[in-house]
Design a protein around this motif. Sequence first.
Motif, PDB file in Angstrom:
ATOM      1  N   THR A 155      -6.573  10.231  10.181  1.00 17.27           N
ATOM      2  CA  THR A 155      -6.476  10.155  11.629  1.00 17.27           C
ATOM      3  C   THR A 155      -6.379   8.713  12.115  1.00 17.27           C
ATOM      4  OG1 THR A 155      -8.892  10.191  11.787  1.00 17.27           O
ATOM      5  CG2 THR A 155      -7.751  12.296  11.944  1.00 17.27           C
ATOM      6  N   SER A 156      -6.779   7.759  11.267  1.00 12.74           N
ATOM      7  CA  SER A 156      -6.691   6.342  11.614  1.00 12.74           C
ATOM      8  C   SER A 156      -6.150   5.582  10.413  1.00 12.74           C
ATOM      9  CB  SER A 156      -8.066   5.798  12.009  1.00 12.74           C
ATOM     10  OG  SER A 156      -8.025   4.388  12.136  1.00 12.74           O
ATOM     11  N   THR A 157      -5.105   4.824  10.623  1.00 13.73           N
ATOM     12  CA  THR A 157      -4.476   4.112   9.505  1.00 13.73           C
ATOM     13  C   THR A 157      -4.991   2.686   9.353  1.00 13.73           C
ATOM     14  OG1 THR A 157      -2.647   3.392  10.921  1.00 13.73           O
ATOM     15  CG2 THR A 157      -2.372   5.470   9.715  1.00 13.73           C
ATOM     16  N   LYS A 158      -5.900   2.247  10.231  1.00 13.05           N
ATOM     17  CA  LYS A 158      -6.349   0.858  10.153  1.00 13.05           C
ATOM     18  C   LYS A 158      -7.025   0.557   8.816  1.00 13.05           C
ATOM     19  CE  LYS A 158      -9.127  -2.759  12.312  1.00 13.05           C
ATOM     20  NZ  LYS A 158      -9.604  -3.215  10.994  1.00 13.05           N
ATOM     21  N   ASN A 159      -8.011   1.386   8.449  1.00 14.59           N
ATOM     22  CA  ASN A 159      -8.694   1.154   7.180  1.00 14.59           C
ATOM     23  C   ASN A 159      -7.735   1.240   6.004  1.00 14.59           C
ATOM     24  OD1 ASN A 159     -11.221   0.657   8.214  1.00 14.59           O
ATOM     25  ND2 ASN A 159     -11.971   2.745   7.949  1.00 14.59           N
ATOM     26  N   MET A 160      -6.793   2.164   6.095  1.00 18.37           N
ATOM     27  CA  MET A 160      -5.824   2.309   5.018  1.00 18.37           C
ATOM     28  C   MET A 160      -4.968   1.056   4.883  1.00 18.37           C
ATOM     29  SD  MET A 160      -3.144   5.440   4.368  1.00 18.37           S
ATOM     30  CE  MET A 160      -2.110   5.060   5.788  1.00 18.37           C
ATOM     31  N   MET A 161      -4.516   0.514   5.996  1.00 12.77           N
ATOM     32  CA  MET A 161      -3.699  -0.701   5.958  1.00 12.77           C
ATOM     33  C   MET A 161      -4.531  -1.897   5.505  1.00 12.77           C
ATOM     34  SD  MET A 161      -0.600  -0.039   6.489  1.00 12.77           S
ATOM     35  CE  MET A 161      -0.093  -1.756   6.508  1.00 12.77           C
ATOM     36  N   ASP A 162      -5.792  -1.946   5.930  1.00  6.85           N
ATOM     37  CA  ASP A 162      -6.661  -3.045   5.482  1.00  6.85           C
ATOM     38  C   ASP A 162      -6.853  -2.987   3.968  1.00  6.85           C
ATOM     39  OD1 ASP A 162      -6.918  -3.954   8.041  1.00  6.85           O
ATOM     40  OD2 ASP A 162      -8.911  -3.098   8.376  1.00  6.85           O
ATOM     41  N   TYR A 163      -7.043  -1.792   3.447  1.00 10.00           N
ATOM     42  CA  TYR A 163      -7.212  -1.624   2.002  1.00 10.00           C
ATOM     43  C   TYR A 163      -5.939  -2.060   1.269  1.00 10.00           C
ATOM     44  CZ  TYR A 163      -7.801   0.768  -2.480  1.00 10.00           C
ATOM     45  OH  TYR A 163      -7.878   1.060  -3.817  1.00 10.00           O
ATOM     46  N   LEU A 164      -4.793  -1.654   1.791  1.00 13.73           N
ATOM     47  CA  LEU A 164      -3.520  -2.033   1.163  1.00 13.73           C
ATOM     48  C   LEU A 164      -3.320  -3.543   1.201  1.00 13.73           C
ATOM     49  CD1 LEU A 164      -1.179   0.815   2.445  1.00 13.73           C
ATOM     50  CD2 LEU A 164      -1.667   0.282   0.064  1.00 13.73           C
ATOM     51  N   LYS A 165      -3.702  -4.162   2.305  1.00 15.34           N
ATOM     52  CA  LYS A 165      -3.582  -5.628   2.391  1.00 15.34           C
ATOM     53  C   LYS A 165      -4.412  -6.302   1.310  1.00 15.34           C
ATOM     54  CE  LYS A 165      -2.620  -5.977   7.369  1.00 15.34           C
ATOM     55  NZ  LYS A 165      -3.172  -6.411   8.687  1.00 15.34           N
ATOM     56  N   GLU A 166      -5.633  -5.813   1.108  1.00 16.96           N
ATOM     57  CA  GLU A 166      -6.475  -6.393   0.072  1.00 16.96           C
ATOM     58  C   GLU A 166      -5.834  -6.242  -1.305  1.00 16.96           C
ATOM     59  OE1 GLU A 166      -9.126  -8.196   0.397  1.00 16.96           O
ATOM     60  OE2 GLU A 166      -9.308  -7.960   2.568  1.00 16.96           O
ATOM     61  N   SER A 167      -5.145  -5.131  -1.531  1.00 11.90           N
ATOM     62  CA  SER A 167      -4.492  -4.932  -2.822  1.00 11.90           C
ATOM     63  C   SER A 167      -3.337  -5.904  -3.025  1.00 11.90           C
ATOM     64  CB  SER A 167      -3.987  -3.485  -2.942  1.00 11.90           C
ATOM     65  OG  SER A 167      -2.855  -3.255  -2.118  1.00 11.90           O
ATOM     66  N   TYR A 168      -2.814  -6.434  -1.935  1.00 11.35           N
ATOM     67  CA  TYR A 168      -1.728  -7.422  -2.016  1.00 11.35           C
ATOM     68  C   TYR A 168      -2.249  -8.852  -1.898  1.00 11.35           C
ATOM     69  CZ  TYR A 168       2.157  -4.149  -2.015  1.00 11.35           C
ATOM     70  OH  TYR A 168       3.071  -3.177  -2.379  1.00 11.35           O
ATOM     71  N   GLY A 169      -3.562  -9.009  -1.929  1.00  9.92           N
ATOM     72  CA  GLY A 169      -4.135 -10.350  -1.831  1.00  9.92           C
ATOM     73  C   GLY A 169      -4.136 -10.917  -0.439  1.00  9.92           C
ATOM     74  N   ILE A 170      -3.966 -10.070   0.568  1.00  8.68           N
ATOM     75  CA  ILE A 170      -3.968 -10.500   1.969  1.00  8.68           C
ATOM     76  C   ILE A 170      -5.350 -10.240   2.552  1.00  8.68           C
ATOM     77  CG2 ILE A 170      -2.908 -10.158   4.239  1.00  8.68           C
ATOM     78  CD1 ILE A 170      -0.450  -9.011   2.751  1.00  8.68           C
ATOM     79  N   ASP A 171      -5.936 -11.234   3.171  1.00  3.17           N
ATOM     80  CA  ASP A 171      -7.264 -11.087   3.748  1.00  3.17           C
ATOM     81  C   ASP A 171      -7.197 -10.181   4.972  1.00  3.17           C
ATOM     82  OD1 ASP A 171      -9.853 -11.252   4.588  1.00  3.17           O
ATOM     83  OD2 ASP A 171      -9.853 -13.427   4.939  1.00  3.17           O
ATOM     84  N   SER A 172      -7.852  -9.036   4.886  1.00  4.57           N
ATOM     85  CA  SER A 172      -7.800  -8.056   5.974  1.00  4.57           C
ATOM     86  C   SER A 172      -8.879  -8.276   7.019  1.00  4.57           C
ATOM     87  CB  SER A 172      -7.947  -6.644   5.399  1.00  4.57           C
ATOM     88  OG  SER A 172      -9.256  -6.478   4.856  1.00  4.57           O
ATOM     89  N   GLN A 173      -9.832  -9.190   6.730  1.00  2.00           N
ATOM     90  CA  GLN A 173     -10.984  -9.400   7.610  1.00  2.00           C
ATOM     91  C   GLN A 173     -11.828  -8.131   7.738  1.00  2.00           C
ATOM     92  OE1 GLN A 173     -11.556 -12.564   8.986  1.00  2.00           O
ATOM     93  NE2 GLN A 173      -9.817 -13.105   7.691  1.00  2.00           N
ATOM     94  N   ASN A 174     -11.717  -7.244   6.761  1.00  2.00           N
ATOM     95  CA  ASN A 174     -12.477  -5.998   6.756  1.00  2.00           C
ATOM     96  C   ASN A 174     -13.327  -5.971   5.490  1.00  2.00           C
ATOM     97  OD1 ASN A 174     -13.417  -3.342   6.500  1.00  2.00           O
ATOM     98  ND2 ASN A 174     -11.549  -2.437   7.324  1.00  2.00           N
ATOM     99  N   PRO A 175     -14.634  -6.270   5.594  1.00  2.00           N
ATOM    100  CA  PRO A 175     -15.495  -6.327   4.398  1.00  2.00           C
ATOM    101  C   PRO A 175     -15.518  -5.021   3.616  1.00  2.00           C
ATOM    102  CG  PRO A 175     -16.608  -7.270   6.304  1.00  2.00           C
ATOM    103  CD  PRO A 175     -15.372  -6.601   6.828  1.00  2.00           C
ATOM    104  N   LEU A 176     -15.459  -3.900   4.332  1.00  2.00           N
ATOM    105  CA  LEU A 176     -15.483  -2.602   3.660  1.00  2.00           C
ATOM    106  C   LEU A 176     -14.238  -2.415   2.797  1.00  2.00           C
ATOM    107  CD1 LEU A 176     -17.526  -0.225   3.738  1.00  2.00           C
ATOM    108  CD2 LEU A 176     -15.986   0.905   5.362  1.00  2.00           C
ATOM    109  N   ALA A 177     -13.076  -2.768   3.334  1.00  2.00           N
ATOM    110  CA  ALA A 177     -11.820  -2.650   2.582  1.00  2.00           C
ATOM    111  C   ALA A 177     -11.814  -3.592   1.393  1.00  2.00           C
ATOM    112  CB  ALA A 177     -10.639  -2.949   3.501  1.00  2.00           C
ATOM    113  N   LYS A 178     -12.357  -4.797   1.601  1.00  2.00           N
ATOM    114  CA  LYS A 178     -12.403  -5.786   0.513  1.00  2.00           C
ATOM    115  C   LYS A 178     -13.264  -5.274  -0.647  1.00  2.00           C
ATOM    116  CE  LYS A 178     -12.670  -9.854   2.198  1.00  2.00           C
ATOM    117  NZ  LYS A 178     -11.243 -10.236   2.134  1.00  2.00           N
ATOM    118  N   LYS A 179     -14.442  -4.744  -0.317  1.00  2.00           N
ATOM    119  CA  LYS A 179     -15.342  -4.253  -1.347  1.00  2.00           C
ATOM    120  C   LYS A 179     -14.771  -3.008  -2.027  1.00  2.00           C
ATOM    121  CE  LYS A 179     -20.162  -2.915  -2.140  1.00  2.00           C
ATOM    122  NZ  LYS A 179     -21.483  -2.648  -1.508  1.00  2.00           N
ATOM    123  N   ALA A 180     -14.129  -2.141  -1.242  1.00  2.00           N
ATOM    124  CA  ALA A 180     -13.544  -0.920  -1.810  1.00  2.00           C
ATOM    125  C   ALA A 180     -12.469  -1.254  -2.839  1.00  2.00           C
ATOM    126  CB  ALA A 180     -12.955  -0.056  -0.694  1.00  2.00           C
TER     127      ALA A 180
END
Length: 838
Positions: A155-180
């Motif tokens: 229902t919300s793609t923000k966390n999904m995009m943040d997680y994908l950014k972290e997988s590409y080495g892009i800082d998402s500014q989302n600690p949860l996505a970074k840790k995941a």
Amino acid sequence: MRAECINAVKIAAQRIGKTLTAGDLQNIEGKIAQARKQLAKQDINAYRSMTAEEQLAKAGDRVAQDVLSEAVKKRQRVELSILKTAEIESVIDNMMATGMSRGKAIDQFTFAIQDGQGRIDSLEQYIKGVSHGYLRKIPTFYNLMEESSFGGVVTSTKNMMDYLKESYGIDSQNPLAKKAWREVEKVRMEQIAHFNRLGGDVAPLANYRNPQQASAYNVLRRGGKDGADYVNDYMNYVDRGEYVNPDGTLMTDAQMRDFLLESWRTVATDGQSKMPGERGGAGMVANRNKAHRQIHYKSPEAYVAAMEKYGSGNVFDQTRASFEAMAADIALVEKFGPNPALAFDRLYSKAKYDDPTYDTWGITRKAFDVISGQQRTVNPALAHWMGTVRSAMVASRLGSMLISQLADTATAHSVTRSLNIPTSELMKWVGEMSTSGEAREIARLHGLGLENALSTIARFADDATVDGFIGKAATMIPTIQGANLWTKTWRQGFGVMLEAKLGDLSARHTWASLLPEDRGMLERLGVTDKDFAIWKLATPTEYKGSKLLGADSIDAIPTAEIATALGISNKQADAARQDAAMRLVGFVVEQSHQAVLQPGARSQATLGGGDRGTVAGELARLVLQFKSFPMAMMRQQFIERATFDPSTSPLWFRGRLLAVSTIMGGMALVLNDIVSGKDPRQIWDSNDKAVAGKFAYQAIMKGGGLGFAGDIVDMFKNTSENPYAAAGILGPAAGFAIGSVAPMVYHGISALATQDEKEVEKFTKHAYDSIKGITPGQNLWFIKGFLHNVLLADLQEMANPGYQDRAAKRAQENYGNQYWLGMGNDTRTPEFGNMWQP
């Protein structure tokens, strides 16, 4: 082969003191070309600065190391295959020594059969242990996923995009996505190491990032003629810098198009273009996870666009699925060796030779294909559309599955008693899961209750979910009505209760000092003295005075302690600890799936196993939809579990289970009446003894897993009112098509031709039934009474004059009750006194 390629590899091998055989040098040119590409991708500028001779020499070094590693791997696989064959034969022989046939012993070794005779942890159970054992290690990923979805639908793609950014080495500014992302990468490496230790051959891929499972149906439907649109789209999705030639130059547009077109062919044929003729297209499982054609996406946005158009789910779905698939492969090679399909085929053929009547219906063969990933999709389009039909049935008909799940209390009670645990303990722990966030977090960290909405659907509707609106509607149904929460709560409560039992036993006893009934229970479920010795070394989790023996407790045991206790090396101790943790998880999860019943592989195979996308297979799935739960109830409880404890009479077990399930089925009937806007039906009438017998029959059908038989009886009983009702015996989809849609079409044509008012009335009646019968969520338990009795009652009356009077008469005649909500009546409170007529 080019002589310079052979010489380069030979010289490299000589430098490390090795000599290569003619067999080692097969296809050396292709290996050199691939090695040169890999070197170029690692550091393109450094590679281009080399001369051609230096590039060839460097590639030769890498190929020589790879060839030697492959030789070692081949020897390892041969040794593992021999060892596993001997190990399996020993286990089979031991079971046969007790009087068991070879075929039954193979079934016990492979499938989670709960009769207590095999005394081993089966492949099916071990798959659950490995899967949940690894999934428990990515809790932050689960938090991220749950925050982003409802009912399994994003229902919300923000966390999904943040997680994908972290997988590409892009800082998402989302600690949860970074840790995941860190969790997922760590556990992925652990899985690869585990798989390779067992004979697998997977190397961590450069820039792998995320799973990328495409949907054969989507690729065929949206890929354009001969894959033209697919190729054009992917030319914009891919990172061109990842695709290089052996000389270090980037692939040209023509080369890239050829590469992508071959990718399209592979996906569109479900892999059969690469492996024609192989059963399931799986080949040796030890090789199954090697990447043959990896797609590198240039950005998170490109990945999302590709998955939305051609994929089989978002990154959360695919990551979870990839962990489960690798876990299944780990379990397969652990149990059967590097080539499980071949090993199983040999055992199966030997059993058939000994007894030609073994597996007459092919259930064992199909069930192994289910759990080993050997199923193929022969026709993706047919499989997709039949899946859509089944999803439509789920979305429109399972709105009251939560009420039906009251029967879970009966199976949970019976399984709890069979494990020598008081039922009061079960209720205590289910209560904890309902009220305590700390208890739920412990359960999840222990790998319990990780099933999602799809698992709840599978309990009642088999594999019925597909991409698209209908599939999403079907997936959300269990969550919206609370059925998914019910299943999760009861399974977690049961699992933690069992962990408390195991923690108490391992803390207070040695294997020898266990009470005979407890040791016998553990032995029948495949626990050995070695397993118990490792459990005893663990320090259980303390929770409100209970000692919970979870996989995290096993993880924390120092290697040296295990090595000393078992008299093995530290390396063996590490492997033993990992295996013990996963066996513990599998033990607890399997028992929770028996308590809150989940159809096993054999039940699934009975109800339409085999390849997908075949006419016969898909028709079987349609006809047998919604029959998986009654099948599992009969097979896994009334037949298998009833004989689990030799000190308990099977008849006593069945009688108690039937009694409790009948009581809960009766409660479900009464609750269903109330939420349907009717008074509770009559249970007892002193002037009519048949009322009690009728209610008892209905309660047994509802709660005892005999719903299939009850449906058949009701279909033929109601033919006087609806001559098409008997079509329901062909399954819900056929019943809907023949009982509603076909009459609508017939009477519609007749009404147009004759202008007969009766034909018009019949047409409008069946048109209403057709629309209602395919509308997602129309029978959700908390809205169906108001929706059908109030909002739509007048519409139904117009479409079918006299409907409300007939409905009231039918309710009185069949159940001795009336409507308290709508249907032309003034709204009042339900008449509970109607249940008992002195």
